[in-house]
Design a protein around this motif. Sequence first.
Motif, PDB file in Angstrom:
ATOM      1  N   LEU A 192       0.820  -1.207   0.000  1.00  0.00           N
ATOM      2  CA  LEU A 192       0.000   0.000   0.000  1.00  0.00           C
ATOM      3  C   LEU A 192       0.855   1.259   0.000  1.00  0.00           C
ATOM      4  O   LEU A 192       0.610   2.187  -0.783  1.00  0.00           O
ATOM      5  N   LEU A 193       1.861   1.326   0.861  1.00  0.00           N
ATOM      6  CA  LEU A 193       2.667   2.542   0.940  1.00  0.00           C
ATOM      7  C   LEU A 193       3.422   2.808  -0.356  1.00  0.00           C
ATOM      8  O   LEU A 193       3.650   3.962  -0.726  1.00  0.00           O
ATOM      9  N   ARG A 194       3.814   1.754  -1.058  1.00  0.00           N
ATOM     10  CA  ARG A 194       4.511   1.940  -2.331  1.00  0.00           C
ATOM     11  C   ARG A 194       3.586   2.521  -3.394  1.00  0.00           C
ATOM     12  O   ARG A 194       4.051   3.123  -4.371  1.00  0.00           O
ATOM     13  N   ALA A 195       2.301   2.318  -3.222  1.00  0.00           N
ATOM     14  CA  ALA A 195       1.340   2.783  -4.220  1.00  0.00           C
ATOM     15  C   ALA A 195       0.949   4.244  -4.025  1.00  0.00           C
ATOM     16  O   ALA A 195       0.251   4.813  -4.870  1.00  0.00           O
ATOM     17  N   LEU A 196       1.383   4.854  -2.927  1.00  0.00           N
ATOM     18  CA  LEU A 196       1.043   6.253  -2.689  1.00  0.00           C
ATOM     19  C   LEU A 196       1.833   7.160  -3.620  1.00  0.00           C
ATOM     20  O   LEU A 196       2.953   6.850  -4.016  1.00  0.00           O
ATOM     21  N   GLY A 197       1.251   8.302  -3.936  1.00  0.00           N
ATOM     22  CA  GLY A 197       1.918   9.248  -4.822  1.00  0.00           C
ATOM     23  C   GLY A 197       2.829  10.192  -4.069  1.00  0.00           C
ATOM     24  O   GLY A 197       2.844  10.228  -2.833  1.00  0.00           O
ATOM     25  N   PRO A 198       3.609  11.010  -4.800  1.00  0.00           N
ATOM     26  CA  PRO A 198       4.516  11.964  -4.156  1.00  0.00           C
ATOM     27  C   PRO A 198       3.792  13.164  -3.554  1.00  0.00           C
ATOM     28  O   PRO A 198       4.375  13.908  -2.774  1.00  0.00           O
ATOM     29  N   GLN A 199       2.531  13.368  -3.937  1.00  0.00           N
ATOM     30  CA  GLN A 199       1.735  14.447  -3.361  1.00  0.00           C
ATOM     31  C   GLN A 199       0.683  13.826  -2.434  1.00  0.00           C
ATOM     32  O   GLN A 199       0.937  12.814  -1.810  1.00  0.00           O
ATOM     33  N   PHE A 200      -0.470  14.405  -2.348  1.00  0.00           N
ATOM     34  CA  PHE A 200      -1.549  13.813  -1.564  1.00  0.00           C
ATOM     35  C   PHE A 200      -2.148  12.630  -2.328  1.00  0.00           C
ATOM     36  O   PHE A 200      -2.184  12.630  -3.562  1.00  0.00           O
ATOM     37  N   THR A 201      -2.604  11.631  -1.587  1.00  0.00           N
ATOM     38  CA  THR A 201      -3.251  10.471  -2.199  1.00  0.00           C
ATOM     39  C   THR A 201      -4.622  10.279  -1.564  1.00  0.00           C
ATOM     40  O   THR A 201      -4.748  10.282  -0.331  1.00  0.00           O
ATOM     41  N   LEU A 202      -5.630  10.133  -2.410  1.00  0.00           N
ATOM     42  CA  LEU A 202      -6.968   9.782  -1.943  1.00  0.00           C
ATOM     43  C   LEU A 202      -7.151   8.291  -2.192  1.00  0.00           C
ATOM     44  O   LEU A 202      -7.233   7.845  -3.337  1.00  0.00           O
ATOM     45  N   ILE A 203      -7.146   7.520  -1.108  1.00  0.00           N
ATOM     46  CA  ILE A 203      -7.350   6.076  -1.204  1.00  0.00           C
ATOM     47  C   ILE A 203      -8.846   5.813  -1.133  1.00  0.00           C
ATOM     48  O   ILE A 203      -9.514   6.229  -0.178  1.00  0.00           O
ATOM     49  N   VAL A 204      -9.368   5.137  -2.134  1.00  0.00           N
ATOM     50  CA  VAL A 204     -10.793   4.819  -2.175  1.00  0.00           C
ATOM     51  C   VAL A 204     -10.950   3.307  -2.265  1.00  0.00           C
ATOM     52  O   VAL A 204     -10.300   2.660  -3.097  1.00  0.00           O
ATOM     53  N   PHE A 205     -11.781   2.755  -1.420  1.00  0.00           N
ATOM     54  CA  PHE A 205     -12.074   1.327  -1.481  1.00  0.00           C
ATOM     55  C   PHE A 205     -13.246   1.126  -2.440  1.00  0.00           C
ATOM     56  O   PHE A 205     -14.392   1.400  -2.117  1.00  0.00           O
ATOM     57  N   GLY A 206     -12.897   0.698  -3.646  1.00  0.00           N
ATOM     58  CA  GLY A 206     -13.871   0.588  -4.724  1.00  0.00           C
ATOM     59  C   GLY A 206     -13.600   1.650  -5.775  1.00  0.00           C
ATOM     60  O   GLY A 206     -12.565   2.327  -5.760  1.00  0.00           O
TER      61      GLY A 206
END
Length: 324
Positions: A238-252
């Motif tokens: 999960l942490l590797r999938a975050l972007g260099p700026q803000f990340t909005l994680i959405v389930f679905g």
Amino acid sequence: AGGAEFPTERWFWFDPPFHPGQSVLLHRQPDNVWRIDFQLGWDADPEEEKKPENILPRVQALLGPHAQFELDWASVYTFACLRMDRFVHGRVVFVGDSAHGVSPFGARGANSGVQDAENLAWKLDGVLQGRASAALVATYGPEREYAADENIANSTRATDFITPKSEISRLFRDAALHLARDHAFARRIVNSGRLSVPATLHASPLNTPDTDAFAGPQVPGAVLLDAPLTRQGQPTWLLRALGPQFTLIVFGAAPGWAFEVPQVQVLQIGVEVQDSEGLAAQRLDALPHTAYLVRPDQHVCARWRAPTEAAVRAALARATAAHA
């Protein structure tokens, strides 16, 4: 200390027979070098203690009479926990050891220094790139001062256990060590230095308070917990999938407006990546449509059961000090 038969793990002795009344720490470093820390009394003479004729007998007593070793380097240091009152002074910002110091237990000095730098870096970048208010840099102060206080508190507890300051403290320490031999509950009390973990920034002005009910530790201000994912059948995190700026994680699947919010990368769990083991949903207490807004330094700044565009934009504005 060539030839010493000790495992690579860190060893700690309280009041050992080879150094009575004091503590000893031993752990392995690269190139078959072993670091050994002998606690000394307050009346010790630093220059005398650094002389080989005073060091070698202590090391020999620890390793055994037949151990072969060479003395590589020696120094004397004093435990200290302290910090500046404020880390931000106008355009001057203090980071790492220039801002705070802790006793060498739990790797808190190095870790907190890196966390300081990461906290400041994304804020400076946001201001310099015109994505954030200049007031954002000032929030480095309360966030990292709080983290420093937490590190100092934990480091002080370890120091007080290792070196009791009173007879009652020594009685407690010795009783805990005695009980720990046979009772699991007492082993949790033994404190030779709790390992460093990032502080949860509960009172950060950049957090958006919850409006929905959540369970678990992933409150606004917490560092996002990692979890195994898969992307196109390949394992990732999960942490590797975050972007260099803000990340909005959405389930679905994310709503269309989510892709129009500036400065925000959208990560759809169940679309671009799969939560094959269900651990991401478990650790984030996520249901379908749950969303987390995560800062560039991986701290959670807001979360919702069903986000709206207005709520996400407001949380982003708050997290970039746009209202300051």
